[in-house]
Design an enzyme around this catalytic site. Structure first.
Site, PDB file in Angstrom:
ATOM      1  N   GLY A  52      -1.408   4.787   3.341  1.00 31.74           N
ATOM      2  CA  GLY A  52      -1.151   4.068   4.580  1.00 31.74           C
ATOM      3  C   GLY A  52       0.268   4.312   5.050  1.00 31.74           C
ATOM      4  O   GLY A  52       0.841   5.381   4.828  1.00 31.74           O
ATOM      5  N   CYS A  53       0.852   3.332   5.679  1.00 31.50           N
ATOM      6  CA  CYS A  53       2.216   3.455   6.206  1.00 31.50           C
ATOM      7  C   CYS A  53       3.180   3.906   5.116  1.00 31.50           C
ATOM      8  O   CYS A  53       3.312   3.252   4.086  1.00 31.50           O
ATOM      9  CB  CYS A  53       2.656   2.102   6.767  1.00 31.50           C
ATOM     10  SG  CYS A  53       4.415   1.984   7.108  1.00 31.50           S
TER      11      CYS A  53
END
Length: 225
Positions: A52-53
């Site tokens: 993810g991020c």
């Protein structure tokens, strides 16, 4: 849905629609020690994780003893599309990822895996993590060599049998192609922007969970590049 594309001034507190939505901090899971431990020769090693991020994953690994560098970047696509604004389209094949440099005499690859799944990424979320949606936010293990591949496959299988998550684990193991560092303002982002709204909501809790679950591996200082 994406985080904002920030200028060099890093406009703190500006969000896209996804980040304006009410959000609770991600939880943590007390993952088990690996049944198959890594047997790595002496000397610094590198590992790549997509979760993810990359701001939050970078922050987690940057607070681990034995880690000397964590670089945010992209993996899975071509060099000419390894640009934050382009990757955000979700059509490049890239995932936001981090490249971790570590000393296996101080922290093994299987321990990095354990931390990743405990506090870094939710392995049941397909092509998204928290408020960020798209294939660029997929969670994947990217082994660099045969030993990492062996240990990654064993630990992923161990977790799938553990029953720790109610939903199926969708984390994949991707072959390593190339890693491309992201733009400079993404590096050390959590350390440089501790009051940024996204960091406070989503990433600071990851680091707090790391300290709580892995006190022997946690270090106070942030490993800067």
């Amino acid at each position: 849905m994406r985080r904002p594309i920030l200028s060099a001034a890093l406009a703190v507190g500006i969000f896209t629609a996804s980040c304006q939505q009410p959000a609770q901090a991600e939880g943590a899971v007390a993952t088990p020690a690996a049944a198959v431990q890594a047997n790595e020769p002496a000397g610094k090693k590198t590992a790549v994780f997509a979760g993810g991020c990359f701001w939050g994953i970078e922050a987690v690994f940057s607070h681990l003893k034995g880690v000397s560098s964590v670089v945010s970047g992209f993996h899975g696509g071509a060099k000419n599309t390894a640009i934050y604004d382009v990757v955000g389209s979700g059509r490049t094949g890239h995932a936001e990822a981090v490249r971790v440099t570590y000393d296996p005499a101080k922290i093994r690859y299987d321990q990095l895996l354990r931390v990743f799944f405990a506090v870094g990424a939710d392995p049941t979320q397909l092509n998204y993590q928290g408020p960020d949606h798209g294939s660029q936010y997929r969670n994947a293990l990217v082994p660099i060599d045969k030993e990492q591949a062996r240990v990654a496959a064993a630990y992923l299988g161990q977790l799938k049998k553990s029953g720790l998550w109610k939903q199926p684990i969708v984390t994949t193991i991707e072959p390593y192609k190339a890693f491309y560092p992201a733009e400079g303002y993404h590096q050390d982002f959590a350390a440089n922007n501790p009051d940024h709204g996204y960091i406070k909501r989503w990433d600071a809790p990851k680091v707090a969970n790391l300290k709580r679950l892995f006190p022997d591996l946690y270090k106070v200082g942030f490993t800067r590049n």
